[in-house]
Design a protein around this motif. Structure first.
Motif, mmCIF file in Angstrom:
data_model
loop_
_atom_site.group_PDB
_atom_site.id
_atom_site.type_symbol
_atom_site.label_atom_id
_atom_site.label_comp_id
_atom_site.label_asym_id
_atom_site.label_seq_id
_atom_site.Cartn_x
_atom_site.Cartn_y
_atom_site.Cartn_z
ATOM 1 N N GLU A 1 0.781 -1.135 -0.141
ATOM 2 C CA GLU A 1 -0.026 -0.154 -0.133
ATOM 3 C C GLU A 1 0.750 1.244 0.052
ATOM 4 N N ASP B 1 -0.665 5.348 -5.103
ATOM 5 C CA ASP B 1 -1.169 6.619 -4.901
ATOM 6 C C ASP B 1 -2.617 6.650 -4.170
ATOM 7 N N VAL B 2 -2.807 7.184 -3.252
ATOM 8 C CA VAL B 2 -4.060 7.198 -2.523
ATOM 9 C C VAL B 2 -5.304 7.418 -3.276
ATOM 10 N N GLN C 1 -8.045 4.460 -4.120
ATOM 11 C CA GLN C 1 -9.588 4.887 -3.836
ATOM 12 C C GLN C 1 -10.266 4.487 -5.049
#
Length: 96
Positions: A47, A51-52, A56
């Motif tokens: 993780e 990229d966050v 998502q």
């Protein structure tokens, strides 16, 4: 339709044409089966490297396709990293 040649009163059919058709059919089936393949999946999931926002979006749409850039890492770096640094320099000079 039978392909062959007349010999006397009998028509002799060749066995090469049915064999060629059989081989062509088998090769076609083989190529179609080979092109189906299995989908590629990641070997590991870290993780911290994702990229966050992308994570998502992927979580909200698991069947979607996303354009990403994948960077590989060298497992064995020879001569203390000098070889990979000079390879990067040569690649940069080649592009210019």
């Amino acid at each position: 339709m039978t392909v062959g040649k007349w010999v006397g009163d009998d028509m002799r059919t060749g066995t090469l044409l049915p064999l060629a058709r059989t081989i062509a059919l088998l090769l076609t089936v083989l190529l179609i089966a080979a092109s189906l393949g299995t989908p590629a999946e990641a070997r590991s999931f870290d993780e911290s490297k994702i990229d966050v926002a992308l994570a998502q979006r992927a979580a909200s749409n698991p069947e979607g396709q996303f354009a990403v850039i994948v960077r590989g890492s060298a497992k064995h770096v020879g001569r203390g990293g000098e070889a990979s640094a000079s390879a990067a320099d040569r690649a940069r000079d080649t592009i210019r």
